[in-house]
Design an enzyme around this catalytic site. Structure first.
Site, short mmCIF file in Angstrom:
data_model
loop_
_atom_site.label_atom_id
_atom_site.label_comp_id
_atom_site.label_asym_id
_atom_site.label_seq_id
_atom_site.Cartn_x
_atom_site.Cartn_y
_atom_site.Cartn_z
NE ARG A 48 -3.19 0.59 -0.62
CZ ARG A 48 -3.30 0.67 -1.95
NH1 ARG A 48 -2.93 1.78 -2.58
NH2 ARG A 48 -3.76 -0.32 -2.65
CE LYS A 74 -3.31 28.63 -6.58
NZ LYS A 74 -4.47 29.11 -7.39
CE LYS A 82 1.19 35.13 -6.79
NZ LYS A 82 0.45 33.97 -6.30
CD GLU A 120 -1.12 37.92 -10.02
OE1 GLU A 120 -1.34 36.72 -9.79
OE2 GLU A 120 -1.46 38.84 -9.25
CG ASP A 125 -4.05 35.83 -12.56
OD1 ASP A 125 -4.07 34.60 -12.81
OD2 ASP A 125 -4.60 36.34 -11.57
#
Lengths: 286, 286, 286, 286, 286, 286
Positions: free
Chosen positions: D102, D136, D168, D196, D217
């Protein structure tokens, strides 16, 4: 940090490890079933006579578990108590009080067991000698056990192999005590150099070689007496340790034979847990 | 990994921690004084009767210390031996053999002590019951002690609080056993739900509620007998655990009263170390 | 700690590891460029419908990063929210608010994703069955994911291999189910013993052998119905788990076939992140 | 270490953590029931089309569990396979083969899932653009996921906040892009400085300020096209990244609009596991 | 976290490790001998001219040791001070003040030594160039040393091998600079690609290939001047780093030759400790 | 483990930490660009005269990085070499050879720097005295630096605060030296008790009180001579340490004044790195 305390980093790590061990991946399945808003107060109570140690570990375990839990001690490490004595109290939300109970008690019971066993030897040996621990400790718990020995009135032998030199027979393969002691002083100047001696000739040689401590291993009280006389005659500042087969019954005889310190693994490796209870009262919300 | 073995990651971490604890910052001051080319063979010998456990930890300690040291066991974990039995041998350069001795023995002596204490209860209890451990273990050593219990012929209760549900009186504040058991089954379906019972009415309620295990706490053998009869009458698959005040003397009476399992903290928290020796012979270069 | 919460030690370690991973050796190069005295408030906002989990991890991450940052939640773990719902707010110096955003969101988005996926299965399955997770979790995140499953209304299967016994076909090489179950009960008394069954004969044997749980693997709903009937006929307290190929579409059919619990890895291993935003407003000093 | 590989220390730690998580305190209760001398061979088989990643983690997990287990791969990380392809085999004593299954699969399925999702975007986007990951990622798994992205044909954005500067809008509170970029070059000379941009004026300013990379973006493909034209006109060596709302359906349109790299969190945070099986055959002793 | 600060997790871990290293298993034997109720105030005083760094580590060490100790700084990291300047004060119970002194000073003296050495190079080099560190740092202390370099007015080269690409001659075995740079851009788009150049032809090729940074290794100031001219003629945004044999004496010449950044390991690997004292006054109870 | 060696656990942990620090999340971006099948041999070469230390750390770093890399040493720790001496060679795949170079050298250069600085003091001091280190070491590197001091011919003072007692003026607040020494002997029997003395009266009192070591702090050589005479007159086995303001220029004068050991932080805290090179030759496949 006083002489009874273990280093804070060690207390912190031990509590974290013990909690992780007991919480498991899902946490306390059972405590999760009680109401979130229930609160409790628990009395920590000695169920047998003994000397207390490990309070810092118990406090730390609850602190890491939940900052809302408060722990107050009526008895500090080193306190001699009778069965039934209330040692302290733990108050806060019921869930973490329930969850932390076992971890806290596992520290308290074992370390108070060590302190109590030490205290028994201290009492049995009398005032003229000190009780010394050994490196025969439970893996991962040495620093805590050594602090518990101090709480019980004992003193500490080496904390690790890097503290000082202790020459046993296997270290002397092919060299004389004299040569070995000189080598030790040369490589590690300023450090205590202790020599394990099985018979009186070795004691003589160790003293002459400049050992600062001799370990009389498995000698009779009479052998100890002779060795001590030798040391005193030499007017050397040599500390005399006696070890091997020490029991509560014979420790006084060795003490009276003139030993400075008497060491035994019984106070760490084989100390039974002190029985300590945790009486919880749910105060609201349950 | 068989039933006697502790998980490998735990053995590895425990050996690393124990070595770090004993080596200190400067290493073994004394071993550094013996010739670098000296070699040794050491016999690991039981000095008392008992059951062996912890060999994997001892092997791992030497492996981490020096890959040139070999460890061979004549007796595996679970082996019942008499005083004087040679358990295995350690061979390699003298320095690491000397340095690793204490760490290896600290594991062996404590874990064999646990196995031996377990074995004594197993023998005293007889074949109709199993001896169970508790969560009263030494902080940081639980997994190793539980493996030692298995080596001694015992079986394991919860490894952590997240294993299964054990409802004690403090978990029942304000709710009935019936409600609590249902809540447990609902939150943790499939898990064992055990209920601690102090008297017979609680046993009845626990069985009816669908508990899979009851813990009879501090009952007399007679109380146990009555409770077991209840369970059998209900034809329920309920495991009956007896706990509280179990001794080598009274364990047989509880076994004969029909308990399935009997648990005691004496086999972990208060097990005295088994005396195991390490007889080193310098083979060359010393 | 309630049923929704992961153990505190695991939350603490996970946050520390995630922060270390994101800070790198030089820290946040970009945040270091904004004024030291700028302050900010950030709204944590759901950008999609779902169930929230992981708030404790997000709080802990900011706490470890900078004690001056405060985190307040309007929605707790387990909360079902619509897109646009404000979940909570984060306030403090701008630099740590910027630096901690991603770590906090990575926990929230993944764990809320797990909770949301679980919730979808719970709704689709209906009230007569429980949704169960598996050991198919992301390495190092199991305890957090299992808490998120609970937040989503599901329940937990084994937390680790040491929780209870699950006999699959490979464990049965050369032995009958009857023998294997007896062996399991003997070695691990009191533990749940589950048997994986591919066909009805195995179910019969497992029940007769005293299994406490059967896992019906890759059966049709009809097969499940037959198996459940078997269990009910035997009047055995056996929990019936259904697994293999479960989807949001077919889960209701299996539920109606009488399963007690239905397990799926889709809720952990393949749960898409829940979209959660972090709307920062610089409040002063920027 | 090639571009597909994660750093060895990270593989080692991740395997250790995953094993500890799955072994628990008692180890694999079920595997302990099979004969100690049984041996097995397992085929690792893809059950769906995809790209493989994580083989080093699987190998490491078995190596840490039991040195007697051998793992051989027929397909390396980055290999594109069809359902049914045998990826490799695992051979050794049955117990550790069962126990490690597993953990090994959890790595393989998740990381191959990441690689496969990446590959799908790579194919959908076409040859003129590169697919880029983001920060992320799943907490504690970033380095492994970024290696899996590379295995899938993608490339890596920042590994941590200390890699390079990404300005940003919240970093620009009260300052112009020009000032911010200059500040970035001054504090972190030699590092990539990315800005950005939500609209074309920002792109112009960023290029003029000396940014080395712009992040467009949530622009439309048309907006991207205009921005790219700006960059080309300026003859600046500026890398154009497109991000926000990228799907398998629209990625080609963005690619054709002239982006250099297109980033998406879908390939890490929301990649479903690749279905990989583990077919065990007991070869002897079972 | 500003540009002078090291990441909090690294400060925390470094302080914990340093304390563990200094406390040992028994704690501070000597501090345990002073009265438990004695209190002290200590002035932290520079005994030589220099730039301060490491205050966060010192504060953290005392915080971990005993929460009752307060640390106040009059001078922050980056502060330029003369011998005799009081930097801050430490107040609390005498025992932890004594125990923490050395750990706190070891951080302060080393990191201020790094900051001071950096500052000397910054001053010697003049305003037209920046002083850059290298990866030649002390094992385990890189992040702290790089923060100290920033405190001293320097800037940071790569924090780790995964920051950006630096092609040295051994990376070019069998390939041209042009090929290698293209490969770098292809595998790691967006990352800085630096090329080490020993002679002018390599600089030309690196610029043409699209390198974003060139490292002129062991060139004379005249060689640097020629290389810089090449870069400016190419109107390329290429950062010019000079390295190799840089001393306080020759750094100005290299600066005047037009380098953008000049790197030296002298500021980390060979920076002497700044002499900082700790003047304790026992305030009561001693 | 000989006197030159650091404990294996510390070497292992230090190498792991240093590698993690240098590999970062993505590994060596640059080495990943060279051919996977290229192989290399590197000579490790001293570029300056000095004493070598840290070879075990360098070996361990490569071993942890890639088991296929072999490291052979021609010079062991403690070896005195001239500039240009080949110290050893590293052979294996080009990628890990490139990747591990800096980590290995960072250990070697720093620790050889410590050994070399120690050696210089040893030579300057002459044969009648030993050079001693202090606790002024770099945080996290103490054990390695202390081993390097031994390699350079020096000896070690306390490894940690728990080694032995060193009474400084702040420990004597309100008590006499006599009382403090007795207290020390009582609490920590068998341990070295050293007393820091600023003037001759303190030396007299310390000897009379039974101190085993005196630290003459910031005395002139003449003051040292007087103190030594006192000790010899008392026929006490007291080790005389001299400390404070020791330089290569004045160390001989202190030695001739009769000190037993002379301690200086210059050999650890301010030792410049020894210049050691790593000359790589690509042998095939590049």
């Amino acid at each position: 940090m006083g002489t009874f305390d273990a280093p804070v980093d060690i207390v912190r790590d031990a509590a974290a490890r013990a909690l992780a061990e007991d919480l498991g991946p899902l946490g306390d399945l059972t405590a999760a079933l009680v109401p979130a808003d229930a609160r409790a107060v628990a009395d920590v109570v000695a169920r047998a006579d003994g000397v207390i140690a490990g309070t810092a570990c118990a406090t730390e375990a609850f602190a890491q578990l939940d900052a809302r839990v408060t722990v107050d001690w009526l008895v500090d490490d080193g306190g001699l108590v009778g069965a039934g004595t209330k040692l302290g109290s733990v108050a806060g939300p019921l869930r973490p009080v329930l969850t932390g109970e076992r971890t806290a008690l596992n520290f308290l019971c074992h370390l108070s067991g060590v302190a109590t066993a030490t205290h028994r030897f201290v009492v049995a040996a009398g005032d003229r000698v000190r009780i010394l621990d050994t490196r025969k400790t439970l893996p991962g718990l040495r620093a805590l056990e050594k602090a518990a020995v101090r709480a019980g009135g004992g003193v500490n032998h080496r904390g690790s192999l890097s503290d000082f030199v202790l020459l046993k027979d296997n270290h002397l393969a092919g060299v004389t005590i004299t040569d070995a002691v000189q080598r030790a002083h040369s490589h590690w100047p300023g450090r205590t150099v202790e020599v394990e001696c099985d018979h009186i000739e070795q004691v003589e040689e160790a003293i002459a070689a400049g050992a600062s401590m001799v370990l009389l291993d498995n000698m009779t009280p009479e052998g100890v007496r002779t060795s001590v006389a030798l040391v005193r005659d030499a007017r050397a500042q040599v500390l005399v340790e006696v070890s091997g087969g020490i029991t509560l019954e014979n420790v006084r005889a060795y003490a009276e034979a003139g030993a400075d310190v008497i060491s035994t693994s019984a106070i760490t490796q084989s100390a039974p847990a002190l029985d300590i209870g945790f009486d919880i009262a749910v105060t609201e919300g349950g």
